[in-house]
Motif scaffolding. Sequence first.
Motif, short mmCIF file in Angstrom:
data_model
loop_
_atom_site.label_atom_id
_atom_site.label_comp_id
_atom_site.label_asym_id
_atom_site.label_seq_id
_atom_site.Cartn_x
_atom_site.Cartn_y
_atom_site.Cartn_z
N SER A 102 0.93 -1.19 0.04
CA SER A 102 0.30 0.07 0.10
C SER A 102 0.97 1.40 0.12
O SER A 102 2.17 1.16 0.41
CB SER A 102 -0.77 -0.01 1.27
OG SER A 102 -0.25 0.46 2.26
N VAL A 103 0.39 2.38 -0.36
CA VAL A 103 1.09 3.69 -0.39
C VAL A 103 1.24 4.07 0.94
O VAL A 103 2.36 4.62 1.24
CB VAL A 103 0.25 4.71 -1.15
CG1 VAL A 103 0.74 6.22 -1.07
CG2 VAL A 103 0.17 4.36 -2.76
N ASP A 137 -3.32 -4.27 -10.33
CA ASP A 137 -2.92 -2.95 -9.82
C ASP A 137 -1.42 -2.74 -9.52
O ASP A 137 -0.90 -1.56 -8.88
CB ASP A 137 -3.60 -2.84 -8.38
CG ASP A 137 -5.19 -2.80 -8.38
OD1 ASP A 137 -5.43 -2.26 -9.32
OD2 ASP A 137 -5.75 -3.54 -7.57
N ALA A 140 0.74 0.36 -11.09
CA ALA A 140 0.41 1.61 -10.65
C ALA A 140 0.91 1.79 -9.23
O ALA A 140 1.43 3.00 -9.10
CB ALA A 140 -1.08 1.84 -10.72
N LEU A 141 0.91 0.93 -8.49
CA LEU A 141 1.35 0.99 -7.03
C LEU A 141 2.76 1.04 -7.08
O LEU A 141 3.32 2.25 -6.26
CB LEU A 141 0.85 -0.17 -6.10
CG LEU A 141 1.41 -0.26 -4.69
CD1 LEU A 141 1.06 1.17 -3.93
CD2 LEU A 141 1.09 -1.55 -3.80
N GLY A 143 4.50 2.69 -9.43
CA GLY A 143 4.85 3.84 -9.62
C GLY A 143 4.46 5.00 -8.68
O GLY A 143 5.44 5.96 -8.34
N GLU A 144 3.51 4.71 -7.92
CA GLU A 144 3.21 5.76 -6.84
C GLU A 144 4.32 5.74 -5.76
O GLU A 144 4.37 6.78 -4.95
CB GLU A 144 1.77 5.35 -6.11
CG GLU A 144 0.71 5.76 -6.99
CD GLU A 144 -0.61 5.50 -6.38
OE1 GLU A 144 -1.17 6.13 -5.21
OE2 GLU A 144 -1.24 4.37 -6.66
N LEU A 145 4.58 4.46 -5.39
CA LEU A 145 5.78 4.20 -4.39
C LEU A 145 6.86 4.83 -4.77
O LEU A 145 7.56 5.61 -4.00
CB LEU A 145 6.14 2.76 -3.98
CG LEU A 145 4.88 1.84 -3.28
CD1 LEU A 145 5.00 0.56 -3.40
CD2 LEU A 145 4.63 2.52 -1.92
N ASP A 146 7.35 4.80 -6.15
CA ASP A 146 8.61 5.32 -6.61
C ASP A 146 8.61 6.74 -6.55
O ASP A 146 9.65 7.57 -6.36
CB ASP A 146 8.96 4.64 -7.97
CG ASP A 146 10.47 4.88 -8.35
OD1 ASP A 146 11.19 4.41 -7.54
OD2 ASP A 146 10.60 5.72 -9.08
N ALA A 147 7.38 7.47 -6.75
CA ALA A 147 7.14 8.75 -6.76
C ALA A 147 7.34 9.49 -5.35
O ALA A 147 7.72 10.56 -5.45
CB ALA A 147 6.11 9.30 -7.39
N LEU A 148 7.17 8.54 -4.41
CA LEU A 148 7.21 9.27 -2.92
C LEU A 148 8.74 9.77 -2.72
O LEU A 148 9.85 8.97 -3.08
CB LEU A 148 6.83 8.21 -1.89
CG LEU A 148 5.44 7.64 -1.83
CD1 LEU A 148 5.33 6.81 -0.77
CD2 LEU A 148 4.67 8.66 -1.19
N CYS A 153 11.24 2.50 -5.77
CA CYS A 153 10.66 0.90 -5.91
C CYS A 153 11.39 0.16 -6.70
O CYS A 153 11.36 0.36 -8.02
CB CYS A 153 9.15 1.06 -6.32
SG CYS A 153 8.15 -0.60 -6.37
#
Length: 230
Positions: A102-103, A137, A140-141, A143-148, A153
Amino acid sequence: MIPDRLRAIRSRIDAACVAAGRDPADVRLVAVSKTKPSSMIREAYAAGQRDFGENYAQELRDKAAELVDLTELRWHFIGHLQRNKVKYVAKASAQLVHAVDSVKLGMEIAKRQPGASVLVEVNIGGEQSKHGVTPADTLALAGELDALPGLTCAGLMCIPPPGSGPESFAALGELFAAGQAQGLPFTELSMGMSGDFEDAIAHGATLVRVGTAIFGARNPVKSLVGALKG
Ligand SMILES: *Cc1c(COP(=O)(O)O)cnc(C)c1O
């Protein structure tokens, strides 16, 4: 005993790499030491083993403190992680957290251990009882994690349903390649355990997580207590 087993596993890893046309240097052995005493980790370290995997956050924290003199040891947190226990994993400076799904969990890891690397746990068999995100999913997850800020990721991990090894490993390998094609910084594919690591290597594993075949069977009562303590 442990040195012999490590040598035997390593030569099976190397043979599986050669059979798959891969460079053996591209596959790391993570020795899964959960529920086993620190003395066994010292024995494996003395035989040259450097990557160790733990499943329970407090157990990792305690062992990392006991073994702080083993300066080249790299900890991998491979279990399901609750947000309120991230602090223990961060305290151990885990090199890689394998099972992020999870994010929110990613945000907590980034906050407690800036610069951390994580893998997305994929529920590759679609099992109700398992943690992890669906294959659909996953990217997409990632990508979101790596963008934090403060988080990378670095790839994917799975624990396939019993008996589905090769099929599941092939599916995760495809997802991994798709992520790389999308520009995600994927370098690690964590799959394969004592019973099936050769199949995982055939499908691109870069990290194999092997416990029983190195340290022997785990005491089920102790494992259960460990799981409850989480
Ligand atoms: C315990 C565990 C392993 C090691 O399993 P063995 O069958 O003992 O090799 C690997 N991965 C995860 C996530 C585990 O929990």
